[in-house]
Enzyme design. Structure first.
Site, PDB file in Angstrom:
ATOM      1  N   ASP A   8      25.229  33.283  45.251  1.00  0.00           N
ATOM      2  CA  ASP A   8      24.039  33.709  45.992  1.00  0.00           C
ATOM      3  C   ASP A   8      23.374  32.473  46.614  1.00  0.00           C
ATOM      4  O   ASP A   8      23.920  31.349  46.590  1.00  0.00           O
ATOM      5  CB  ASP A   8      23.094  34.554  45.105  1.00  0.00           C
ATOM      6  CG  ASP A   8      22.266  33.728  44.127  1.00  0.00           C
ATOM      7  OD1 ASP A   8      22.424  32.486  44.060  1.00  0.00           O
ATOM      8  OD2 ASP A   8      21.442  34.330  43.412  1.00  0.00           O
ATOM      9  N   CYS A  65      24.985  31.489  40.658  1.00  0.00           N
ATOM     10  CA  CYS A  65      23.663  31.853  41.176  1.00  0.00           C
ATOM     11  C   CYS A  65      22.712  30.746  40.729  1.00  0.00           C
ATOM     12  O   CYS A  65      23.167  29.673  40.338  1.00  0.00           O
ATOM     13  CB  CYS A  65      23.240  33.252  40.723  1.00  0.00           C
ATOM     14  SG  CYS A  65      22.956  33.471  38.957  1.00  0.00           S
ATOM     15  N   THR A  67      20.859  30.288  38.072  1.00  0.00           N
ATOM     16  CA  THR A  67      21.093  29.898  36.686  1.00  0.00           C
ATOM     17  C   THR A  67      22.498  30.224  36.202  1.00  0.00           C
ATOM     18  O   THR A  67      22.913  29.733  35.138  1.00  0.00           O
ATOM     19  CB  THR A  67      20.127  30.653  35.758  1.00  0.00           C
ATOM     20  OG1 THR A  67      20.343  32.059  35.956  1.00  0.00           O
ATOM     21  CG2 THR A  67      18.679  30.309  36.060  1.00  0.00           C
ATOM     22  N   HIS A  98      39.907  30.947  23.678  1.00  0.00           N
ATOM     23  CA  HIS A  98      39.546  32.010  22.739  1.00  0.00           C
ATOM     24  C   HIS A  98      39.161  33.330  23.404  1.00  0.00           C
ATOM     25  O   HIS A  98      39.385  34.386  22.823  1.00  0.00           O
ATOM     26  CB  HIS A  98      38.389  31.556  21.840  1.00  0.00           C
ATOM     27  CG  HIS A  98      38.800  30.534  20.826  1.00  0.00           C
ATOM     28  ND1 HIS A  98      37.975  30.108  19.806  1.00  0.00           N
ATOM     29  CD2 HIS A  98      39.958  29.825  20.676  1.00  0.00           C
ATOM     30  CE1 HIS A  98      38.605  29.195  19.072  1.00  0.00           C
ATOM     31  NE2 HIS A  98      39.797  28.998  19.580  1.00  0.00           N
ATOM     32  N   HIS A 133      42.722  35.610  18.393  1.00  0.00           N
ATOM     33  CA  HIS A 133      41.794  35.658  19.537  1.00  0.00           C
ATOM     34  C   HIS A 133      42.156  36.802  20.480  1.00  0.00           C
ATOM     35  O   HIS A 133      41.279  37.401  21.107  1.00  0.00           O
ATOM     36  CB  HIS A 133      41.784  34.317  20.265  1.00  0.00           C
ATOM     37  CG  HIS A 133      41.446  33.187  19.342  1.00  0.00           C
ATOM     38  ND1 HIS A 133      40.220  33.073  18.746  1.00  0.00           N
ATOM     39  CD2 HIS A 133      42.218  32.165  18.864  1.00  0.00           C
ATOM     40  CE1 HIS A 133      40.208  32.004  17.962  1.00  0.00           C
ATOM     41  NE2 HIS A 133      41.404  31.453  18.004  1.00  0.00           N
TER      42      HIS A 133
HETATM   43  C1  RB5 Z   1      17.532  34.078  42.671  1.00  0.00           C
HETATM   44  O1  RB5 Z   1      16.244  33.609  42.971  1.00  0.00           O
HETATM   45  C2  RB5 Z   1      17.832  33.879  41.192  1.00  0.00           C
HETATM   46  O2  RB5 Z   1      17.128  34.792  40.443  1.00  0.00           O
HETATM   47  C3  RB5 Z   1      19.329  34.010  40.947  1.00  0.00           C
HETATM   48  O3  RB5 Z   1      19.996  33.063  41.694  1.00  0.00           O
HETATM   49  C4  RB5 Z   1      19.779  33.800  39.506  1.00  0.00           C
HETATM   50  O4  RB5 Z   1      19.266  32.635  38.974  1.00  0.00           O
HETATM   51  C5  RB5 Z   1      19.583  34.953  38.623  1.00  0.00           C
HETATM   52  O5  RB5 Z   1      19.974  34.960  37.445  1.00  0.00           O
END
Ligand code: RB5
Length: 150
Positions: A8, A65, A67, A98, A133
């Site tokens: 994203d 994304c 995080t 695993h 596993h």
């Molecule tokens: C987008 O702002 C953010 O929420 C997305 O990239 C991600 O971190 C969501 O888990």
């Protein structure tokens, strides 16, 4: 090796760095992600990337994304997909050894203690250990099947 990647707007730079790294090793990379910082919804990216992966011909996939959390959660809702969110090289190795995941997820806004490209290289180098596993991975997939009609 043929690798698929989706991201994203929170991970455009990270995605580009991963693609450059993989291409420098001679791998083919299919880019299903966005190339601008205009806001998009990470579940859509997870869905189109995993759907394309399931058509076949890919060795594994990468999802990014902000995080790595949201896109990995979304990927794990797609039937048959196991997506790990490794914190470091050891976790990335174990995700193959695993858990035999088909997807790794990373966050473009996360400061990792080790480089994401090194984590990916370790994943590629590692073989699934099977045995106990394999039984555990089969149990994960059985949970998916047994919850199908809930
Ligand atoms: C987008 O702002 C953010 O929420 C997305 O990239 C991600 O971190 C969501 O888990």
């Amino acid at each position: 090796m043929n690798i698929i990647i989706g991201n994203d707007h929170g991970a455009v730079d990270l995605k580009n760095s991963i693609i450059s790294h993989l291409q420098s090793k001679g791998y083919t990379v299919k880019n299903m992600g966005v190339d601008s910082t205009d806001s998009v919804d990470y579940p859509d990216i997870a869905e189109i990337t995993c759907t394309e992966y399931k058509k076949g011909g890919y060795d594994f996939g990468i999802l990014c994304c902000g995080t790595g959390i949201g896109i990995s959660i979304a990927a794990n809702k797609i039937k048959g997909i196991r997506c790990a969110l490794p914190q470091n090289i050891f976790a990335s190795k174990m995700a193959k050894a695993h858990n035999n995941v088909q997807f790794l997820a990373f966050g473009g806004r996360i400061d990792y203690p080790e480089s994401v490209n090194d984590m990916i290289d370790e994943f590629i180098r590692t073989e699934f250990e099977g045995s106990r596993h394999g039984i555990r991975v089969d149990k994960i997939m059985d949970i998916e099947l047994s919850n199908d009609n809930c």
